[in-house]
Design an enzyme around this catalytic site. Structure first.
Site, PDB file in Angstrom:
ATOM      1  N   CYS A  31     -18.288  67.492 -60.724  1.00 44.77           N
ATOM      2  CA  CYS A  31     -17.574  66.457 -61.823  1.00 44.77           C
ATOM      3  C   CYS A  31     -17.626  65.035 -61.267  1.00 44.77           C
ATOM      4  O   CYS A  31     -16.745  64.185 -61.729  1.00 44.77           O
ATOM      5  CB  CYS A  31     -16.159  66.978 -62.260  1.00 44.77           C
ATOM      6  SG  CYS A  31     -15.098  67.127 -60.567  1.00 44.77           S
ATOM      7  N   GLN A  90     -12.464  74.004 -68.390  1.00 43.95           N
ATOM      8  CA  GLN A  90     -12.999  72.683 -68.824  1.00 43.95           C
ATOM      9  C   GLN A  90     -12.482  72.063 -69.978  1.00 43.95           C
ATOM     10  O   GLN A  90     -12.103  73.004 -71.023  1.00 43.95           O
ATOM     11  CB  GLN A  90     -14.322  73.036 -68.987  1.00 43.95           C
ATOM     12  CG  GLN A  90     -15.347  73.495 -67.762  1.00 43.95           C
ATOM     13  CD  GLN A  90     -15.682  72.389 -66.849  1.00 43.95           C
ATOM     14  OE1 GLN A  90     -15.744  71.355 -67.272  1.00 43.95           O
ATOM     15  NE2 GLN A  90     -15.659  72.787 -65.759  1.00 43.95           N
ATOM     16  N   GLU A 149     -11.132  81.535 -54.634  1.00 43.46           N
ATOM     17  CA  GLU A 149     -10.415  80.577 -55.190  1.00 43.46           C
ATOM     18  C   GLU A 149      -9.263  80.202 -54.678  1.00 43.46           C
ATOM     19  O   GLU A 149      -8.421  81.305 -54.066  1.00 43.46           O
ATOM     20  CB  GLU A 149      -9.881  80.872 -56.766  1.00 43.46           C
ATOM     21  CG  GLU A 149      -9.059  80.235 -57.617  1.00 43.46           C
ATOM     22  CD  GLU A 149      -9.396  78.505 -57.607  1.00 43.46           C
ATOM     23  OE1 GLU A 149      -8.371  77.603 -57.531  1.00 43.46           O
ATOM     24  OE2 GLU A 149     -10.684  78.301 -57.900  1.00 43.46           O
ATOM     25  N   TYR A 207     -14.852  78.190 -55.027  1.00 38.13           N
ATOM     26  CA  TYR A 207     -14.060  77.629 -56.186  1.00 38.13           C
ATOM     27  C   TYR A 207     -14.021  78.018 -57.695  1.00 38.13           C
ATOM     28  O   TYR A 207     -14.652  77.356 -58.588  1.00 38.13           O
ATOM     29  CB  TYR A 207     -14.326  76.044 -56.270  1.00 38.13           C
ATOM     30  CG  TYR A 207     -14.809  75.239 -54.756  1.00 38.13           C
ATOM     31  CD1 TYR A 207     -13.755  74.749 -53.747  1.00 38.13           C
ATOM     32  CD2 TYR A 207     -16.151  75.412 -54.097  1.00 38.13           C
ATOM     33  CE1 TYR A 207     -13.832  74.439 -52.801  1.00 38.13           C
ATOM     34  CE2 TYR A 207     -16.433  75.094 -52.891  1.00 38.13           C
ATOM     35  CZ  TYR A 207     -15.282  74.498 -52.110  1.00 38.13           C
ATOM     36  OH  TYR A 207     -15.413  73.860 -50.847  1.00 38.13           O
ATOM     37  N   ASP A 220     -18.219  75.280 -57.407  1.00 40.07           N
ATOM     38  CA  ASP A 220     -17.863  74.285 -58.376  1.00 40.07           C
ATOM     39  C   ASP A 220     -16.591  73.761 -57.776  1.00 40.07           C
ATOM     40  O   ASP A 220     -15.561  73.713 -58.169  1.00 40.07           O
ATOM     41  CB  ASP A 220     -17.563  74.894 -59.643  1.00 40.07           C
ATOM     42  CG  ASP A 220     -16.950  74.049 -60.906  1.00 40.07           C
ATOM     43  OD1 ASP A 220     -17.020  72.880 -60.663  1.00 40.07           O
ATOM     44  OD2 ASP A 220     -16.558  74.382 -61.984  1.00 40.07           O
TER      45      ASP A 220
END
Length: 457
Positions: free
Chosen positions: A412, A289, A342, A318, A385
């Protein structure tokens, strides 16, 4: 996350018609600005056509320069070059190189990355809430007010929050940044949105000839920065080493953009991060982040939303370097289990390091849909995410079929989240809680966490 800007949706409603508009072929026009649109633009109309205007505010009367005027396009784009009637929420831009009005005076575009800098911070957050709410209504048929929360400890001016910054290098070997939607670059000195440790390196004083790109990363809690150099194709190793030796106060590596691999030149190729008492190792090219407070803000929101219990079976989709996987694994304990998925090989390697010795965590490097398609065991909770594009209909369907008691969704991008939310709602799920965070001050971006619940059994 990536900072790429999503193209605005031409169906977004705009402002009313403008009296006596100037001909578009002149390159400029005087427009009255309507509401904010997803993507950092504001909507106006010109000769019956939607125009997405940057660097404006609702209600303003502005003079714009058209930047895209394709006859076949359903909308055009434009930048403000002069404010004829200003909004009370317009303020002095904190970064002159990103100030559209100053740039227009010099006959160029503004540097990208601070497109909301001309707007008072409280108004930025109000507008972001409106945009998020509009996406919920349009894409998920959910009508609810959205409040955008500032990060704890946010500076009053909204500056000094970026722990990651990417720079270009101009032909003279000077540190530079790209102009918005352009290959052209402009030399820069300080980057006001960055934490002090980025600017303290004073990279703009160095001769960076032979380097195409410079990435800088700083641990969220402070510590030695990491500088990654991307050399031009024909730059010799000796020249790269010379540039590296001129950088003091940081570890330095060479980044291969295709593989994501980092070659160490000085110091180490990874950062030590600490979040709520948990230590993480993140390679220089790995995802983390950007806002200095974002990891703690989001981990707290996830734990509060999912409320993991000892012995539960969870999935972190993710999962990145394990920012959420580690606290979830601690919460369920060795009698429970966590599946971490991932797609990026390098970031998945980070997750394996951060979860070393925790045998109740399965770390899989693969596509999320492929892993869910193979899994037959039930799950109690799922966290996702996804990247800016969202999870998509197939993954949502697979999650619904797994019938967890709760889904946590970190996003996001309000448009892709609202689209995916619509898929969940169509399957009978409900939006139980929603928090939206302003983790990108002076930009149009935001981050959110939602708790989704299945229909009653």
């Amino acid at each position: 996350m990536s900072d790429a800007v999503r193209a605005p949706d031409p169906s977004t409603p705009g402002g009313g018609p403008d009296p006596a508009p100037a001909p578009a072929r002149s390159g400029t026009a005087d427009l009255t600005v309507g509401k904010a649109a997803h993507g950092g633009h504001f909507v106006a109309r010109h000769e019956g056509r939607v125009v997405f205007v940057r660097h404006a505010l609702p209600g303003e009367r502005v003079r714009v320069r058209f930047t895209e005027t394709d006859d076949g396009a359903s909308f055009w784009r434009a930048d403000v070059v002069e404010v004829l009637e200003a909004s009370p929420s317009r303020v002095r831009h904190p970064w002159p190189l990103a100030d559209a009005l100053k740039a227009a005076d010099r006959g160029r575009s503004a540097v990208g990355g601070a497109e909301f800098g001309h707007i008072a911070l409280d108004e930025q957050r109000r507008l972001k809430g409106e945009v998020f709410g509009e996406q919920l209504s349009r894409l998920a048929s959910v009508d609810r007010p959205v409040t955008v929360e500032a990060a704890p400890g946010e500076a009053a001016d909204g500056l000094g929050w970026r722990t990651r910054a990417a720079f270009a290098v101009d032909r003279a070997g000077r540190l530079a940044m790209h102009l918005h939607r352009s290959h052209d670059v402009l030399p820069v000195r300080e980057m006001p949105l960055a934490v002090a440790a980025v600017n303290d390196l004073r990279l703009w004083t160095l001769d960076l000839t032979g380097i195409e790109r410079v990435d800088v990363a700083v641990p969220s809690g402070g510590g030695e920065p990491l500088v990654l150099l991307v050399p031009a194709a024909r730059t010799s190793p000796r020249r790269v080493a010379a540039v590296a030796s001129s950088i003091s106060g940081a570890s330095v590596g060479v980044l291969d953009l295709e593989s994501g691999q980092v070659q160490r030149l000085a110091g180490r190729t990874w950062l030590q991060e600490s979040v709520l008492g948990i230590d993480y190792r993140v390679t220089g090219a790995g995802f983390w982040q950007i806002h200095r407070s974002a990891p703690e803000v989001l981990v707290a929101a996830v734990l509060d939303g999912i409320q993991p219990a000892a012995g539960e079976r969870l999935a972190d989709l993710y999962a990145g370097a394990g920012l959420f996987t580690v606290p979830l694994a601690r919460a369920v304990g060795p009698e429970g289990s966590v599946l971490s998925v991932e797609g990026s090989p390098g970031t998945s390697r980070d997750a394996k390091r951060n979860l070393h010795g925790q045998d109740h965590v399965a770390i899989v490097q693969d596509r999320v849909d492929a892993v869910l398609g193979r899994r037959t065991e039930p799950l109690d909770g799922i966290l996702l995410d996804p990247p800016r594009a969202g999870a998509g209909k197939k993954v949502v369907r697979q999650i619904v079929e797994a019938r967890p008691r709760v889904v946590g969704y970190v996003s996001c991008d309000p448009a892709s989240f609202a689209r995916d939310l619509g898929y969940f709602l169509a399957a009978g799920w409900s939006l139980d809680a929603l928090r939206v965070f302003d983790l990108y001050p002076h930009t149009h971006h935001m981050e959110s966490f939602a708790r989704l619940l299945p229909p009653p059994a």
